[in-house]
Design an enzyme around this catalytic site. Structure first.
Site, PDB file in Angstrom:
ATOM      1  N   GLU A 126       0.823  -1.214   0.000  1.00 17.27           N
ATOM      2  CA  GLU A 126       0.000   0.000   0.000  1.00 17.27           C
ATOM      3  C   GLU A 126       0.854   1.260   0.000  1.00 17.27           C
ATOM      4  OE1 GLU A 126      -3.036   0.095  -0.602  1.00 17.27           O
ATOM      5  OE2 GLU A 126      -3.866  -1.856  -0.070  1.00 17.27           O
ATOM      6  N   ARG A 130       0.725   4.064  -2.895  1.00  9.81           N
ATOM      7  CA  ARG A 130       0.107   5.322  -2.462  1.00  9.81           C
ATOM      8  C   ARG A 130       1.157   6.394  -2.137  1.00  9.81           C
ATOM      9  NH1 ARG A 130      -5.554   3.955   0.641  1.00  9.81           N
ATOM     10  NH2 ARG A 130      -5.658   1.728   0.199  1.00  9.81           N
ATOM     11  N   ASP A 257      -4.480  -8.688  -8.810  1.00  3.73           N
ATOM     12  CA  ASP A 257      -4.825  -7.742  -9.869  1.00  3.73           C
ATOM     13  C   ASP A 257      -3.659  -6.941 -10.434  1.00  3.73           C
ATOM     14  OD1 ASP A 257      -4.636  -6.493  -7.383  1.00  3.73           O
ATOM     15  OD2 ASP A 257      -6.604  -5.523  -7.485  1.00  3.73           O
ATOM     16  N   GLU A 418     -12.058   1.199 -10.031  1.00  2.29           N
ATOM     17  CA  GLU A 418     -11.683   0.313 -11.135  1.00  2.29           C
ATOM     18  C   GLU A 418     -12.588   0.414 -12.363  1.00  2.29           C
ATOM     19  OE1 GLU A 418      -9.720  -0.831  -7.524  1.00  2.29           O
ATOM     20  OE2 GLU A 418     -11.867  -0.702  -7.930  1.00  2.29           O
ATOM     21  N   THR A 506      -0.821   1.674 -10.842  1.00  2.00           N
ATOM     22  CA  THR A 506      -2.040   1.046 -10.352  1.00  2.00           C
ATOM     23  C   THR A 506      -2.828   1.963  -9.429  1.00  2.00           C
ATOM     24  OG1 THR A 506      -2.940  -1.029  -9.479  1.00  2.00           O
ATOM     25  CG2 THR A 506      -1.070  -0.059  -8.296  1.00  2.00           C
TER      26      THR A 506
END
Length: 523
Positions: A126, A130, A257, A418, A506
């Site tokens: 994360e 981020r 993903d 998404e 992403t």
């Protein structure tokens, strides 16, 4: 069989307009003045939504991780790294919210990424997408050396996850305060395979190859470990021996993903110079079409998942998997694979319908396509002793499919990006305005049902239009970093973050493509 059903869709490819053969650059601006005016108004509506979200964050949570929009409070659930602020930097810059951007950037200047909240274990995946991604994305638009230095500080903390690794896989967590990894025996492929864009971009910008080496070593493990099905990767690996857990699921959802996403995007980042990533993506997309893409009884294509050593196929799709149509569209354009575009458009339609067919117009976290006369396996798993909790989260005992055969499983909408990500990508690739219309529908639903007095709130039950009791006291950083950014770009001229010049991470952070004539770092 699934592959036969998909083949029937692929057979229609000769009927499809191939937009990149008409001599029009994907980076061209709008060519229809009326459409431009409409989209400018929509773009500004999205900017106003960002202003509302940011004002709530600034007023009640500035410098903290997240705004809690219902209690008008702040939390530090990501270790007190001001993650909403960092994740939103490039969104503020893109939307020309200059005053807000400069204030946020000055706060970053004062931050010490060498520490986290006491006792907090920093999540490597994360914080890579981020924090590191957010700082790099802002630097790519701003070129302030401070941002690059801060990105390097973050990467140095996260790189600790690889220390002592026997095979080159990261641990899932690090203790930022003690500068050591938190030992674990397994890691998911998204954790090991979603550092590559960020770490390689950092090496290119700093001239220091160590970050690229870390990323490439992890990529090599993911690729060389034994797989039973070419192009499909079980979601877990053993961090000690570097081998896959073949009992783990094969899916395009949580835990997997972004790994698949970064196969193609590494190829794009390096300006198509590294063929191995193209080959990996092509193998994966062919395997996905053969093994994961299925057709519902109502005729909709969706992405299911295999469990228990490929003995059970689950007819269920996660919202997270709705990124894949956009990835397929990008791959179709970059690799000249029009047959993939056909399937991408069908999958995107399914994701859109998962929104359009609910009472609120918001999309559920997961939805299924049960066989005629059967309930979803996931719904059947809600046992009597779980009913109080399920009811509190908005789950009735039995869900009825809508006219498209879509059955809700997890009815929450947590402000995820998404689906609008795929609509953005499909619009850029096809120039078809229906994707803008679909995105506008979704934006209006977000405005109507999730907009709180302060910020925007996640929603418990997308089938209940009464917001009382349905708001969740949460506004994840990806709402400003991704959801609103993709919507803004969907209604913007296509030369704003042109896909000829940028690849989006992403977390939707824009990285400039590394051109072939740029310096290649030595080992």
């Amino acid at each position: 069989m699934q592959s036969e059903r998909v083949d029937r869709i692929v057979d229609k490819v000769t009927q499809v307009k191939i937009p990149w053969t008409n001599g029009t650059s994907i980076g061209d601006s709008f060519r229809n003045s009326e459409l431009t005016l409409t989209n400018h108004k929509r773009q500004q509506a999205v900017r106003n939504a960002m202003q509302h979200a940011w004002t709530g964050y600034k007023t009640h949570a500035f410098g903290k991780d997240e705004l809690q929009p219902i209690s008008k409070a702040a939390n530090v659930r990501w270790g007190d790294w001001a993650i909403s602020l960092i994740d939103s930097l490039d969104t503020l810059k893109l939307m020309e919210m200059e005053e807000e951007y400069l204030e946020a950037k000055e706060f970053v200047r004062s931050m010490d990424f060498g520490r986290a909240a006491p006792g907090y274990m920093t999540q490597v995946f994360e914080m890579t997408i981020r924090a590191l991604g957010g700082l790099l994305g802002a630097y790519e638009l701003d070129e302030d050396p401070m941002l690059l230095q801060k990105a390097r500080e973050v990467a140095d903390v996260l790189a600790v996850a690889f220390e002592g690794s026997l095979v080159g896989l990261p641990m899932s967590y690090v203790d930022a305060n003690m500068k050591k990894p938190v030992p674990t025996t397994r890691v998911c492929i998204a954790e090991a395979g979603t550092i590559q864009l960020e770490f390689k971009k950092l090496s290119q910008l700093t001239g220091d190859p160590k970050y690229r080496k870390i990323a490439e070593r992890a990529s090599d493990v993911l690729e060389t470990a034994t797989k039973y099905h070419s192009g499909l990767y079980p979601i877990y690996l053993n961090t000690i021996n570097g081998q896959y857990d073949h009992s783990a699921s094969l899916s395009m959802g949580a835990g997997a993903d972004s790994f698949y996403e970064y196969q193609l995007k590494q190829y794009v980042l390096h300006d198509k110079a590294e063929e191995k990533y193209k080959d990996q993506y092509v193998a994966s997309v062919e395997a996905v079409k053969a093994k994961l893409v299925a057709k519902s009884d109502s005729g909709l294509l969706y992405l299911g998942q295999w469990r228990n050593n490929m003995t059970v196929f689950v007819r269920e799709m996660e919202h997270l998997a709705c990124f894949y149509p956009g990835l397929m569209a990008l791959g179709a354009q970059v690799l000249d694979r029009p047959q993939d575009l056909t399937i991408a458009e069908e999958l995107a339609r399914t994701c859109y319908l998962s929104y359009k067919t609910t009472a609120t117009g918001l999309g559920p976290e997961t939805f299924s396509f049960s066989k005629s006369g059967q309930l979803s396996p996931a719904v059947d798993d809600i046992t009597d002793d779980m009913l109080p909790v399920a009811a509190a989260l908005g789950y009735p005992k039995i869900f009825q499919p809508n006219k498209y055969g879509i059955t809700p499983v997890d009815t929450r909408y947590i402000l995820r990006p998404e689906t609008v990500e795929s609509l953005f990508m499909l619009y850029r690739v096809t120039d078809d305005p229906k994707y803008q219309e679909w995105g506008w529908d979704i934006f209006n639903a977000i405005e109507k049902h999730t907009k709180a007095e302060v910020g925007y709130a996640a929603y418990v039950n997308v089938h209940d239009v009464n917001s009382t009791g349905n708001w969740i006291d949460s506004m994840e950083s990806f709402f400003m970093a991704e959801t609103l950014k993709y919507l803004y770009l969907l209604f913007s001229p296509t030369d704003l973050i042109s896909l000829d010049e940028f690849v989006l991470s992403t977390e939707a952070h824009p990285f400039r493509i590394i051109k072939n004539n740029e310096t290649v770092l030595a080992d």
